[in-house]
Design a protein around this motif. Structure first.
Motif, PDB file in Angstrom:
ATOM      1  N   ARG A 227      39.974  41.606  58.089  1.00 55.05           N
ATOM      2  CA  ARG A 227      38.925  41.076  57.217  1.00 55.05           C
ATOM      3  C   ARG A 227      39.379  39.791  56.522  1.00 55.05           C
ATOM      4  O   ARG A 227      40.510  39.691  56.049  1.00 55.05           O
ATOM      5  N   VAL A 228      38.468  38.823  56.470  1.00 56.52           N
ATOM      6  CA  VAL A 228      38.717  37.540  55.813  1.00 56.52           C
ATOM      7  C   VAL A 228      37.631  37.319  54.769  1.00 56.52           C
ATOM      8  O   VAL A 228      36.447  37.534  55.041  1.00 56.52           O
ATOM      9  N   VAL A 229      38.013  36.902  53.565  1.00 57.60           N
ATOM     10  CA  VAL A 229      37.042  36.555  52.525  1.00 57.60           C
ATOM     11  C   VAL A 229      37.342  35.155  51.994  1.00 57.60           C
ATOM     12  O   VAL A 229      38.502  34.735  51.937  1.00 57.60           O
ATOM     13  N   SER A 230      36.281  34.453  51.613  1.00 59.87           N
ATOM     14  CA  SER A 230      36.479  33.122  51.038  1.00 59.87           C
ATOM     15  C   SER A 230      35.195  32.693  50.336  1.00 59.87           C
ATOM     16  O   SER A 230      34.118  33.226  50.606  1.00 59.87           O
ATOM     17  N   GLY A 231      35.319  31.735  49.445  1.00 60.57           N
ATOM     18  CA  GLY A 231      34.160  31.240  48.718  1.00 60.57           C
ATOM     19  C   GLY A 231      34.358  29.810  48.257  1.00 60.57           C
ATOM     20  O   GLY A 231      35.486  29.319  48.169  1.00 60.57           O
ATOM     21  N   VAL A 232      33.243  29.148  47.979  1.00 58.69           N
ATOM     22  CA  VAL A 232      33.245  27.772  47.483  1.00 58.69           C
ATOM     23  C   VAL A 232      32.319  27.705  46.284  1.00 58.69           C
ATOM     24  O   VAL A 232      31.267  28.345  46.262  1.00 58.69           O
TER      25      VAL A 232
ATOM     26  N   VAL B 244      32.989  41.173  38.511  1.00 59.41           N
ATOM     27  CA  VAL B 244      33.301  41.144  37.084  1.00 59.41           C
ATOM     28  C   VAL B 244      33.990  42.426  36.645  1.00 59.41           C
ATOM     29  O   VAL B 244      34.932  42.400  35.846  1.00 59.41           O
ATOM     30  N   ASP B 245      33.543  43.557  37.178  1.00 60.02           N
ATOM     31  CA  ASP B 245      34.164  44.840  36.840  1.00 60.02           C
ATOM     32  C   ASP B 245      35.650  44.828  37.197  1.00 60.02           C
ATOM     33  O   ASP B 245      36.500  45.229  36.390  1.00 60.02           O
ATOM     34  N   LEU B 246      35.959  44.371  38.394  1.00 57.80           N
ATOM     35  CA  LEU B 246      37.352  44.376  38.821  1.00 57.80           C
ATOM     36  C   LEU B 246      38.173  43.363  38.040  1.00 57.80           C
ATOM     37  O   LEU B 246      39.337  43.619  37.713  1.00 57.80           O
ATOM     38  N   MET B 247      37.573  42.241  37.703  1.00 59.19           N
ATOM     39  CA  MET B 247      38.300  41.250  36.908  1.00 59.19           C
ATOM     40  C   MET B 247      38.754  41.862  35.584  1.00 59.19           C
ATOM     41  O   MET B 247      39.902  41.684  35.158  1.00 59.19           O
ATOM     42  N   TRP B 248      37.870  42.596  34.938  1.00 60.40           N
ATOM     43  CA  TRP B 248      38.230  43.187  33.643  1.00 60.40           C
ATOM     44  C   TRP B 248      39.328  44.231  33.804  1.00 60.40           C
ATOM     45  O   TRP B 248      40.272  44.290  33.011  1.00 60.40           O
ATOM     46  N   LEU B 249      39.210  45.041  34.839  1.00 60.72           N
ATOM     47  CA  LEU B 249      40.229  46.064  35.073  1.00 60.72           C
ATOM     48  C   LEU B 249      41.581  45.426  35.388  1.00 60.72           C
ATOM     49  O   LEU B 249      42.623  45.895  34.916  1.00 60.72           O
ATOM     50  N   LEU B 250      41.571  44.354  36.169  1.00 62.55           N
ATOM     51  CA  LEU B 250      42.818  43.663  36.490  1.00 62.55           C
ATOM     52  C   LEU B 250      43.409  42.948  35.278  1.00 62.55           C
ATOM     53  O   LEU B 250      44.631  42.831  35.144  1.00 62.55           O
ATOM     54  N   SER B 251      42.537  42.487  34.397  1.00 59.59           N
ATOM     55  CA  SER B 251      43.015  41.755  33.219  1.00 59.59           C
ATOM     56  C   SER B 251      43.932  42.607  32.349  1.00 59.59           C
ATOM     57  O   SER B 251      44.860  42.099  31.706  1.00 59.59           O
ATOM     58  N   SER B 252      43.689  43.916  32.348  1.00 58.81           N
ATOM     59  CA  SER B 252      44.514  44.795  31.529  1.00 58.81           C
ATOM     60  C   SER B 252      45.942  44.899  32.062  1.00 58.81           C
ATOM     61  O   SER B 252      46.843  45.336  31.346  1.00 58.81           O
ATOM     62  N   SER B 253      46.152  44.484  33.296  1.00 56.99           N
ATOM     63  CA  SER B 253      47.488  44.550  33.893  1.00 56.99           C
ATOM     64  C   SER B 253      48.086  43.164  34.135  1.00 56.99           C
ATOM     65  O   SER B 253      49.132  43.047  34.765  1.00 56.99           O
ATOM     66  N   THR B 254      47.410  42.119  33.652  1.00 54.62           N
ATOM     67  CA  THR B 254      47.861  40.751  33.896  1.00 54.62           C
ATOM     68  C   THR B 254      48.602  40.190  32.688  1.00 54.62           C
ATOM     69  O   THR B 254      47.988  40.014  31.619  1.00 54.62           O
ATOM     70  N   PRO B 255      49.886  39.903  32.788  1.00 51.93           N
ATOM     71  CA  PRO B 255      50.607  39.277  31.674  1.00 51.93           C
ATOM     72  C   PRO B 255      50.056  37.878  31.404  1.00 51.93           C
ATOM     73  O   PRO B 255      49.835  37.103  32.344  1.00 51.93           O
ATOM     74  N   ILE B 256      49.830  37.554  30.160  1.00 50.74           N
ATOM     75  CA  ILE B 256      49.245  36.253  29.836  1.00 50.74           C
ATOM     76  C   ILE B 256      50.162  35.113  30.248  1.00 50.74           C
ATOM     77  O   ILE B 256      49.713  34.009  30.572  1.00 50.74           O
ATOM     78  N   GLY B 257      51.463  35.379  30.289  1.00 47.94           N
ATOM     79  CA  GLY B 257      52.404  34.349  30.705  1.00 47.94           C
ATOM     80  C   GLY B 257      52.175  33.895  32.140  1.00 47.94           C
ATOM     81  O   GLY B 257      52.410  32.725  32.477  1.00 47.94           O
ATOM     82  N   TRP B 258      51.721  34.823  32.990  1.00 47.00           N
ATOM     83  CA  TRP B 258      51.420  34.456  34.374  1.00 47.00           C
ATOM     84  C   TRP B 258      50.309  33.408  34.421  1.00 47.00           C
ATOM     85  O   TRP B 258      50.377  32.465  35.209  1.00 47.00           O
ATOM     86  N   LEU B 259      49.305  33.587  33.560  1.00 47.65           N
ATOM     87  CA  LEU B 259      48.155  32.689  33.592  1.00 47.65           C
ATOM     88  C   LEU B 259      48.482  31.324  32.973  1.00 47.65           C
ATOM     89  O   LEU B 259      47.986  30.297  33.425  1.00 47.65           O
ATOM     90  N   GLN B 260      49.303  31.330  31.964  1.00 46.92           N
ATOM     91  CA  GLN B 260      49.659  30.072  31.306  1.00 46.92           C
ATOM     92  C   GLN B 260      50.501  29.162  32.190  1.00 46.92           C
ATOM     93  O   GLN B 260      50.583  27.960  31.944  1.00 46.92           O
ATOM     94  N   LYS B 261      51.092  29.744  33.239  1.00 42.67           N
ATOM     95  CA  LYS B 261      51.913  28.951  34.160  1.00 42.67           C
ATOM     96  C   LYS B 261      51.096  28.331  35.296  1.00 42.67           C
ATOM     97  O   LYS B 261      51.618  27.513  36.050  1.00 42.67           O
ATOM     98  N   MET B 262      49.833  28.702  35.393  1.00 39.16           N
ATOM     99  CA  MET B 262      49.023  28.196  36.492  1.00 39.16           C
ATOM    100  C   MET B 262      48.804  26.696  36.358  1.00 39.16           C
ATOM    101  O   MET B 262      48.366  26.204  35.314  1.00 39.16           O
TER     102      MET B 262
ATOM    103  N   ALA C 113      40.305  39.114  41.828  1.00 44.74           N
ATOM    104  CA  ALA C 113      39.311  40.173  42.034  1.00 44.74           C
ATOM    105  C   ALA C 113      38.457  39.875  43.265  1.00 44.74           C
ATOM    106  O   ALA C 113      38.138  40.783  44.043  1.00 44.74           O
ATOM    107  N   ASP C 114      38.081  38.603  43.453  1.00 46.89           N
ATOM    108  CA  ASP C 114      37.297  38.213  44.628  1.00 46.89           C
ATOM    109  C   ASP C 114      37.992  38.624  45.915  1.00 46.89           C
ATOM    110  O   ASP C 114      37.355  39.045  46.880  1.00 46.89           O
ATOM    111  N   ILE C 115      39.306  38.482  45.913  1.00 46.19           N
ATOM    112  CA  ILE C 115      40.094  38.748  47.124  1.00 46.19           C
ATOM    113  C   ILE C 115      40.360  40.241  47.307  1.00 46.19           C
ATOM    114  O   ILE C 115      40.138  40.803  48.377  1.00 46.19           O
ATOM    115  N   LEU C 116      40.828  40.880  46.241  1.00 47.49           N
ATOM    116  CA  LEU C 116      41.265  42.271  46.337  1.00 47.49           C
ATOM    117  C   LEU C 116      40.102  43.250  46.444  1.00 47.49           C
ATOM    118  O   LEU C 116      40.254  44.352  46.966  1.00 47.49           O
ATOM    119  N   LEU C 117      38.954  42.837  45.965  1.00 48.43           N
ATOM    120  CA  LEU C 117      37.780  43.710  45.944  1.00 48.43           C
ATOM    121  C   LEU C 117      37.409  44.196  47.346  1.00 48.43           C
ATOM    122  O   LEU C 117      36.962  45.330  47.525  1.00 48.43           O
TER     123      LEU C 117
END
Length: 422
Positions: free
Chosen positions: A84-89, A168-186, A214-218
């Motif tokens: 399976r392949v997913v992608s978006g623009v 959106v549901d998965l994004m919120w669930l994933l956010s609880s496991s995402t260290p903020i430091g990971w995002l600040q390095k993007m 979430a788009d990918i893992l969903l």
């Protein structure tokens, strides 16, 4: 035929109920007796009459030919599911050549080999200031361009990201496991937040990589087509998948009634060798982008022939003699040759042989004609699709329904593993 031969034939070969096995044994016995006699062995039986052997052999061959061949039923084989392949623009009313050559054109090739889901990521489009009316129109126009570029709805699901609530549901669930430091390095967060004035940048600009994950893992995707600049976001998705699998998967999930094992599949990148990163017409070291201030920097798929010619005529070049690939001092030359290679359908060697001695004055009209010829059928098909509003609505609704079926399973599994009452 003498009486002894006749008796033997009647005994061994006649009768409709005789099985060919009996004929085979009879013939083989006769042959063995003849061999014995040849070797001097004594036998009480006389040598069979030659006519007997001829008739017996004929009957045997006839019965073999009339015997039905046993039917063969191959064992049940489980059909191997396609990868399976997913992608978006993001939705823009003017998808440019970079979007097309770096992503959408590759989708068209992928849909014949993989199970594909392609969507318009309208939720990503609101991380920066935008026009609501333009967003609505651009979303439909982008979907129409997907189809006009060759995405086949009999092979791929095409839908709008916000039409599948699970993103959106998965994004919120994933956010609880995402260290903020990971995002600040993007890297993109640093660049875009700086442009927005630091503290004035929206929270969504910081967290949109989680939405991308979430788009990918969903959809339990195996591969994600990405450009070089998106590899960091895919790495975040992979890291998050592994983190959540470790936190909630395996035996922990099984104890809660789940199947156990991994919750998410770890996706791999698909990076095309050619056209993965189409550069700006005004700066060969910067990626072609819709956010660039000047429209002169990009060729939009719906640009007219005259506008395309004008943009290519004015695009940045250099003063070197001849044209060549892979010279670090000539980024614009490499970019324009790569674009010509893709839209013309020629190989790199063919383009190099054709263009190596050309001047820019000769090459630019050649490139213009190739781009116009390549985009013309896309523009015609786009006009046909946008004229059929009901058809486009139907395509997007059916695509969202198919995507939702897959997405809801993922959400249910994760909620179960995280301990939600479901």
């Amino acid at each position: 035929m003498d009486s002894e031969t006749a008796i033997r034939f009647e005994h061994f070969g006649s009768g409709e109920g005789r099985h060919r096995h009996g004929l085979t044994l009879s013939l083989s016995r006769v042959i063995r007796k003849r061999e014995k006699l040849k070797n001097g062995a004594r036998d009480s039986l006389s040598l069979p009459h030659p006519l007997f052997l001829q008739v017996l052999s004929s009957r045997l061959q006839h019965q073999i030919s009339q015997t039905p061949k046993p039917s063969f039923s191959p064992p049940n084989q489980t059909k191997i599911p396609m990868k399976r392949v997913v992608s978006g623009v993001q939705p823009t009313g003017s998808i440019h050549l970079g979007n097309y050559l770096g992503a959408i054109k590759n989708w068209v090739a992928l849909q014949d080999t993989y199970e594909t889901l392609f969507f318009i990521v309208d939720l990503h489009a609101i991380t920066l200031p935008y026009d609501p009316q333009e967003l609505r129109k651009a979303t439909r126009d982008t979907a129409a361009l997907y189809l006009a570029c060759g995405v086949d709805i009999s092979k791929a699901s095409v839908f709008v990201q916000s039409h599948v609530r699970a993103h959106v549901d998965l994004m919120w669930l994933l956010s609880s496991s995402t260290p903020i430091g990971w995002l600040q390095k993007m890297t993109q967060f640093k660049e875009k937040s700086r442009k927005e004035g630091g503290e004035n940048a929206s929270v969504s600009l910081l967290t949109y990589p989680v939405l991308m994950a979430a788009d990918i893992l969903l959809y339990k995707s195996d591969f994600v087509p990405v450009g070089e600049d998106q590899k960091q976001h895919l790495e975040l998705a992979r890291d998050l998948a592994q983190r959540v699998n470790n936190l909630y998967g395996g035996r922990k999930w099984k104890k809660l009634g789940g199947r156990g094992g991994s919750i998410f599949k770890i996706p791999e990148p698909l990076i095309p060798q050619v056209g993965a990163r189409v550069m700006s017409l005004t700066d060969g070291r910067s990626k072609m982008s819709k956010s660039a201030p000047s429209d002169q920097s990009r060729i939009n798929l719906l640009d007219s022939k005259d506008l395309i010619a004008d943009k290519i005529k004015r695009c940045k070049t250099d003063s070197f003699v001849g044209l060549e690939y892979d010279n670090a001092e000539r980024p614009e030359c490499n970019n324009l040759l790569s674009v010509y290679q893709i839209v013309s359908g020629k190989t790199k060697d063919e383009v190099m042989e054709e263009c190596k001695d050309m001047s820019w004055g000769t090459f630019k009209p050649l490139l213009t004609d190739a781009v116009v010829e390549h985009l013309s059928p896309i523009q015609v098909r786009y006009q046909e699709i946008t004229a059929e509003s009901a058809y486009l609505d139907k395509v997007l609704t059916e695509g969202a329904d198919k995507a939702t079926e897959i997405a809801e399973v993922t959400i249910r599994n994760l909620k179960q593993a995280m301990g939600f009452y479901i």
